[in-house]
Write a protein that holds these residues in place. Sequence first.
Motif, short mmCIF file in Angstrom:
data_model
loop_
_atom_site.label_atom_id
_atom_site.label_comp_id
_atom_site.label_asym_id
_atom_site.label_seq_id
_atom_site.Cartn_x
_atom_site.Cartn_y
_atom_site.Cartn_z
N ILE A 54 -6.53 8.48 -3.30
CA ILE A 54 -5.43 8.27 -2.72
C ILE A 54 -6.06 7.89 -1.65
O ILE A 54 -6.30 8.47 -0.82
CB ILE A 54 -4.79 9.08 -2.66
CG1 ILE A 54 -3.90 9.83 -3.66
CG2 ILE A 54 -3.18 9.14 -1.23
CD1 ILE A 54 -2.88 9.31 -4.58
N PRO A 55 -6.12 6.50 -1.18
CA PRO A 55 -5.82 5.85 0.34
C PRO A 55 -5.83 6.30 1.84
O PRO A 55 -4.37 7.39 0.99
CB PRO A 55 -5.33 4.48 0.78
CG PRO A 55 -4.42 4.35 -0.71
CD PRO A 55 -5.12 5.19 -1.94
N ARG A 124 1.86 2.01 7.32
CA ARG A 124 2.40 1.37 5.93
C ARG A 124 1.92 -0.23 5.21
O ARG A 124 1.52 -0.47 4.00
CB ARG A 124 4.16 1.36 6.14
CG ARG A 124 4.50 1.62 4.28
CD ARG A 124 6.33 1.23 4.95
NE ARG A 124 6.86 1.70 3.32
CZ ARG A 124 7.69 1.57 2.34
NH1 ARG A 124 8.31 1.93 3.90
NH2 ARG A 124 7.97 1.30 1.61
N ASP A 127 -1.52 0.45 3.05
CA ASP A 127 -0.85 1.17 1.39
C ASP A 127 -0.70 2.19 1.37
O ASP A 127 -1.92 3.32 0.83
CB ASP A 127 -1.27 0.64 0.77
CG ASP A 127 -1.20 0.77 -1.42
OD1 ASP A 127 -0.19 1.65 -1.37
OD2 ASP A 127 -1.61 1.15 -2.25
N LEU A 128 -0.74 3.14 2.82
CA LEU A 128 -0.85 4.10 3.00
C LEU A 128 -0.35 5.62 2.70
O LEU A 128 1.17 4.86 2.79
CB LEU A 128 -1.55 4.68 4.94
CG LEU A 128 -3.31 4.44 4.92
CD1 LEU A 128 -2.65 4.33 6.48
CD2 LEU A 128 -4.16 5.47 3.92
N ASP A 129 -0.09 6.96 2.96
CA ASP A 129 0.86 7.66 2.85
C ASP A 129 0.72 8.31 3.59
O ASP A 129 2.12 8.88 4.50
CB ASP A 129 0.80 8.74 1.30
CG ASP A 129 1.22 7.98 -0.35
OD1 ASP A 129 1.15 6.12 -0.04
OD2 ASP A 129 0.52 8.36 -0.88
N ASN A 130 -0.99 8.63 4.11
CA ASN A 130 -0.61 9.76 5.45
C ASN A 130 -1.44 9.44 6.13
O ASN A 130 -2.22 8.53 6.16
CB ASN A 130 -1.31 11.24 4.27
CG ASN A 130 0.64 12.10 3.70
OD1 ASN A 130 0.11 11.82 2.42
ND2 ASN A 130 1.38 12.51 4.33
N ASP A 152 3.38 11.72 7.73
CA ASP A 152 3.45 10.79 6.35
C ASP A 152 4.04 9.45 6.88
O ASP A 152 5.45 9.38 7.51
CB ASP A 152 5.06 11.74 5.84
CG ASP A 152 5.60 10.78 4.03
OD1 ASP A 152 5.20 10.12 4.34
OD2 ASP A 152 5.75 11.63 3.47
N LEU A 154 4.93 7.12 4.99
CA LEU A 154 6.79 6.37 3.91
C LEU A 154 7.52 7.06 4.82
O LEU A 154 8.98 6.32 4.98
CB LEU A 154 6.13 6.57 2.77
CG LEU A 154 5.12 6.17 2.09
CD1 LEU A 154 4.83 6.45 0.38
CD2 LEU A 154 5.67 4.79 2.16
N ARG A 155 7.48 8.63 4.56
CA ARG A 155 9.10 8.90 5.36
C ARG A 155 9.10 9.12 6.76
O ARG A 155 10.01 9.84 6.97
CB ARG A 155 9.21 10.31 4.38
CG ARG A 155 9.23 10.23 3.31
CD ARG A 155 10.08 11.44 2.25
NE ARG A 155 8.24 12.50 2.30
CZ ARG A 155 8.11 13.29 1.34
NH1 ARG A 155 9.20 13.88 1.08
NH2 ARG A 155 6.97 13.88 1.14
N ARG B 281 1.52 7.81 -7.78
CA ARG B 281 0.39 8.61 -7.69
C ARG B 281 0.67 10.07 -6.52
O ARG B 281 0.89 9.75 -6.01
CB ARG B 281 -1.05 7.47 -6.50
CG ARG B 281 -0.15 7.15 -5.28
CD ARG B 281 -1.94 6.48 -4.64
NE ARG B 281 -0.94 6.12 -3.18
CZ ARG B 281 -0.93 4.82 -2.35
NH1 ARG B 281 -2.18 3.86 -3.90
NH2 ARG B 281 -0.95 4.80 -1.38
N TYR B 329 9.71 5.39 -2.59
CA TYR B 329 9.18 3.99 -0.90
C TYR B 329 8.60 3.15 -1.09
O TYR B 329 8.31 2.04 -0.78
CB TYR B 329 9.18 5.16 0.06
CG TYR B 329 10.19 5.66 1.17
CD1 TYR B 329 11.28 5.29 1.33
CD2 TYR B 329 10.08 7.16 0.71
CE1 TYR B 329 12.25 6.19 1.92
CE2 TYR B 329 11.46 8.55 0.83
CZ TYR B 329 12.56 7.31 1.54
OH TYR B 329 13.71 8.25 1.95
N ARG B 330 7.01 3.74 -1.91
CA ARG B 330 6.31 2.06 -1.69
C ARG B 330 6.71 1.72 -3.18
O ARG B 330 5.88 0.66 -3.01
CB ARG B 330 4.75 3.61 -2.42
CG ARG B 330 3.62 2.95 -1.92
CD ARG B 330 2.79 3.40 -2.94
NE ARG B 330 2.31 4.57 -1.97
CZ ARG B 330 2.48 6.08 -2.55
NH1 ARG B 330 2.62 6.08 -3.90
NH2 ARG B 330 2.20 6.98 -2.33
#
Lengths: 463, 353
Positions: A54-55, A124, A127-130, A152, A154-155, B281, B329-330
């Motif tokens: 995960i990136p 975002r 393509d990052l989540d965190n 976070d 995304l959220r 993922r 969300y992705r």
Amino acid sequence: MTSVNFKFVTFFQHTAQIRRLLLLSITAFSMSLFTVSAMAELTIEISEGYDNAIPIAIVPFGYEVQSTMTPVSSKTVASSQSPEDLAKIIAADLRRSGRFNPLSNAQLPAFPTDVDALDYEQWRALDLDNLLMGKIIDEGNGFYQIEMRFMDVLRKNQVIGKRWNHIPKSNLRQIAHQMSDLIYQELTGVRGAFNTQISYVTLRKIEGKRHYTLEVADSDGFNPQPILKSNQPIMSPSWSPDGKKLAYVSFENGRSQIFIQSLDGKYRENVAQFKGINGAPAWSPDGTKLAMTLSKDGSADIYVMELKTGNLQQLTRKYSIETEAAWAENGQSLFFNSDRRGQPQVFQVFLETGEINRVTYDGNYNANPEISPDGRYLSMVHSNSGFHIGLLDLYTNEFRVLTDTFLDESPTFSPNGEMILYAMNRNGEGQLAVVAIDGKTSQTLKVKDGEVREPAWGPYLSH
Amino acid sequence: MLRFIKRHPISVILALILHIGIGVLITHEWQDSTESNKIAAQGEEESAVHQNRQNNQFVKIEPLKTFAVDSALVKQQIERIQAVESAKKREQVELAAKTDKERQRLKELKLRQKEEQAKAEQATKRTAEQILKTEAERKKTEAERKKTEEAKRLASLEKEKADSERAKAEKAKKASLLAEKERQLANEKTALAQKQRQVEEDRKKALVLEIARKDKENKALAIEAEKAKATQAQATAAAALQRQLDEESAAQRATQKRQQLLSLRQTYISSISAKVKDNWRTPARISPEAQCDLRITQTPTGNVTSVRIVNCNSHASKQFKDAAEKAVYRSEPLPAPPVKELFERVITFEFKP
């Protein structure tokens, strides 16, 4: 933990048979003790990572000096003056886990240190989540305040926020590992094992002489500390459950003996010096007993020693070789290997009843058992052709070979059970390697000018 | 009455005196009788007292009563009568004097009246003269005015006369013209009447023809109508059949469409689910049995406004739920529906990575 007999054989011979024949002669072999002055750090190479790592963004921490005149306001100073690059340590930790792919600094679009400065959309787009960001605040007098914010993207919220106060410079790396642990736990649901230590034995050959050193280092190979130096072999270190002591086999007195030593060097005791082999110590989960291999009555058998009294309980009584005991997580049974059926296989003995069951059936060679902290997995040195690390799921009886390295030995679980550290041989030199229990990532740890063997992963540090 | 008094003043006065005298006498007589009545009453009272006494005690024989006439009293009475007589005489004298005076006054009054009358007559005469004078003047002017008016009237009369003559001439002319016109009109009328008669006849003839034609036509129409009716009945039956067929096929089409939409909806939701799966993922080790329902709220552009992870089984860890939410969300923007009407703001589907 590896047994004295098997371990030494692997230095010279690559078959189990020869190793077993050479057992006694090696124990009589003595070498002169000498001191090795130089401590070389282990370098870790990641040989294999997850395909779907995960990136994640680990932004370099801001560095501020808290003014003594006006303690409220602080001045931002270039992070190059930072006493420690915490982001680099954390990124390396997460990368080593194989589950994350931290972006390089060049890939980062900005270097925020506070929530206010964070533009979520900007991140975002990567393509990052965190994202992790934070600050080191110089309190003066060599102490620092550290602040972390794990976001976070995304959220659009903060997942973890934490601050450490009054941290000496020497502990900054440890704080970084703690941050890695928190992130790892948040995202995987499993406690991180970055803020832990490993022990191992290095061997350097200087002017034809062998120099053995028992060392303890951080899990990433940094901060190596010598525990014992010897020109005689040092083998099979085993951590006490509290992480403060090591039991190991030393040949310093001309034959194998078992010692217990505190990490600070203030305490050292020779606990087993019986006739014959004294090898393969293994600390019970409650820390009150030490399992070991003794051959005082002729053949090598499994004993358990009550540490307070020194009383011995013999668990196996066979002419065959029984050695390399490992405690079940509940402390009620021991796994060991025995060649009572011709070839070494793993058996289980129950302390209460003395009942013994065979555990492994796959392959013609299964030795050096280790139990995962949750008691589910049994790792071992497995051979059908060549020696690799095998993993048996005791719940499902599913067996897998995890490694494809050469002459693997001495597997040891990380305290969270996610990784296995083991020794292997590359280009004729001993190196350490780490493999995830799902086999999806691996890396090697090596010292610059020598060989490294006999690894043991320490327990969680108590803070 | 007044005129009578004016005409006979002496006789009236005499009559008046006589009446007064009679009146005086009567008054005197009435006063005497009342006096004697009073005395009589007194005597009666006394006798009544006596009677009562007698009645109460015992009967006593009364001695005979006698009245003694007092000469003084008579004298007094005579004197009083004489005084009254003299007073009457005096009054008569005074009355005569008064009457004389009155007569004198009346005479004077009459004289004064005569004078005043004379004066008034004179004044009336003067005013009458004045009036006459002004009247004469007024008459004069009036006469003049009348004269001019007369002249005017005469002139207008002349004119009227001329006018009337002219009018007469004109009238005559008109009358002749009218007569001519009437003659013409009469001619025309007769011509018209003739024409009308002709027309009427023609019309009648035409009408007869028309009726005949109409009759024929009606008959034809009736036949036609009959035919049309039959055709219509046929058509109605055909239409009904067609309608029925149409309805059937419409219902079939609706069912087909519904099924089509249902399958499209399934495809739509599957496409969302697939995209979320594509974006799934996690660094966590997830049980292959972990499963949850994802309830996604989206905007028409496919942006996610909220994600709820519900109905999870026991294998779904916090990391699984987090990762599922992140995968949603992705996946923004979520796939658009194949048909606009299939868009659903809230989409729920089972998720198993």
